[in-house]
Design an enzyme around this catalytic site. Structure first.
Site, short mmCIF file in Angstrom:
data_model
loop_
_atom_site.label_atom_id
_atom_site.label_comp_id
_atom_site.label_asym_id
_atom_site.label_seq_id
_atom_site.Cartn_x
_atom_site.Cartn_y
_atom_site.Cartn_z
N THR A 1 106.59 -62.08 -56.30
CA THR A 1 105.28 -61.43 -55.96
C THR A 1 104.39 -62.88 -55.55
O THR A 1 104.47 -63.79 -56.07
CB THR A 1 104.66 -60.79 -57.08
N GLY A 2 103.48 -62.48 -54.57
CA GLY A 2 102.79 -63.43 -54.01
C GLY A 2 103.33 -64.81 -53.54
O GLY A 2 102.94 -65.62 -53.67
N TYR B 1 91.02 -67.09 -66.94
CA TYR B 1 92.15 -67.60 -66.70
C TYR B 1 92.98 -67.82 -67.65
O TYR B 1 93.92 -67.30 -67.75
CB TYR B 1 92.09 -68.69 -65.35
N SER C 1 100.59 -70.30 -67.52
CA SER C 1 100.17 -71.57 -66.82
C SER C 1 100.05 -72.43 -68.21
O SER C 1 99.96 -71.94 -69.28
CB SER C 1 98.73 -71.23 -66.39
N GLY D 1 101.76 -71.34 -52.23
CA GLY D 1 101.69 -72.07 -53.47
C GLY D 1 103.17 -71.98 -54.28
O GLY D 1 104.22 -72.15 -53.65
N ILE D 2 102.91 -71.83 -55.52
CA ILE D 2 104.17 -72.03 -56.25
C ILE D 2 105.13 -70.56 -56.00
O ILE D 2 106.47 -70.82 -55.99
CB ILE D 2 103.92 -71.60 -57.88
#
Length: 261
Positions: free
Chosen positions: A13-14, A152, A139, A18-19
């Site tokens: 997903t996404g 976050y 994270s 980026g990562i």
């Protein structure tokens, strides 16, 4: 090294930037068929062209149940989904006392509910087939809580609990659920953040990064941003290791002073 994933289906997903992109690219390079999602078809097409010929982009907004169904239906049409990487997330620097209820709910929707919606569909099928692997991209902020990134940090900590709870549902099966905890990584958004910070402070980006590691992350052992490709390798290894279930794999450059993880 052969990870045994040739021809298998992986949802990231996404995965256009980026990562997520790095993970999708690694899966593809190891022979998997990769499905990524986003809201912009042009960006998806560009990412898929870069990832390779077995990459597919689906316009599917996981902020909605309809989007989750659309993504799972598309991937399932290619074959049984063997891997699900829940990578969607947002972050910004903010003042806790100024964050509105609405912004808090946006954080929960982006960082948790997107993963819950797609996992609810894909994991059920994995359990029925008795095969599959899921990873939640958390994270270092989940453990090293950050005062100017409270929403976050909070949602990333909740993701660790969600991952472990779902792993409990896999007892005695060949399905596994883990979480992966990256540190500060040289993604587009992070590089933009440091470029803006350097401009505000009248410094070079290199100076801003040096100050960051000296003042904010002195415990970091690498003293530099992580190459996203390293996370791609780490996630594929985690997801294909049958001995790993219900754990959180740290890849934070040693920032968190712990011998566990």
């Amino acid at each position: 090294m052969d990870f045994g994933i040739n021809g298998k289906i992986a949802i990231v997903t996404g995965g256009a930037t980026g990562i997520g992109y790095a993970i999708a690219k690694t899966f593809h390079d190891e022979g998997a068929v990769v499905v990524i999602n986003g809201r912009d078809q042009a960006k998806l097409d560009k990412a898929c062209a870069s990832i390779g010929p077995r990459a597919h982009g689906v316009v599917a907004d996981l902020m909605t149940a309809e989007g989750a169904t659309r993504l799972s239906d598309f991937a399932g049409g290619l074959g049984p989904v063997s891997f699900l990487v829940n990578n969607i997330g947002v972050f910004d620097v903010n003042d806790f006392f100024e964050v509105s209820d609405e912004r808090w709910m946006e954080y929960f929707q982006h960082n948790l509910m997107t993963a819950i919606r797609i996992s609810r569909i894909v994991m059920k099928d994995m359990l029925t087939r008795n095969d599959g692997s899921i990873v939640f991209i958390s994270s270092e902020a989940a453990i090293r809580s950050i005062g100017n990134m409270v929403p976050y940090s909070t949602t990333k900590t909740a993701m660790l609990g969600l991952s472990r709870s779902l792993a409990e549902l896999t007892r005695g099966t060949n399905v596994r659920v883990n979480s992966y905890m990256p540190g500060s990584t040289a993604t587009e958004s992070v590089e933009t953040y440091f470029a803006d910070l350097a401009a505000q402070q009248g410094k070079t980006v290199e100076q801003a990064l040096a100050d960051f590691y000296r003042d904010v992350q002195p415990s970091n052992l690498t003293q530099k941003l992580i190459d996203p490709a390293m996370h791609g390798r780490g996630v594929v290894q985690l997801m294909t290791n049958q001995a790993m279930n219900g754990l959180c794999h740290r890849a934070d450059g040693g920032t968190i002073r712990s011998i566990f993880g």
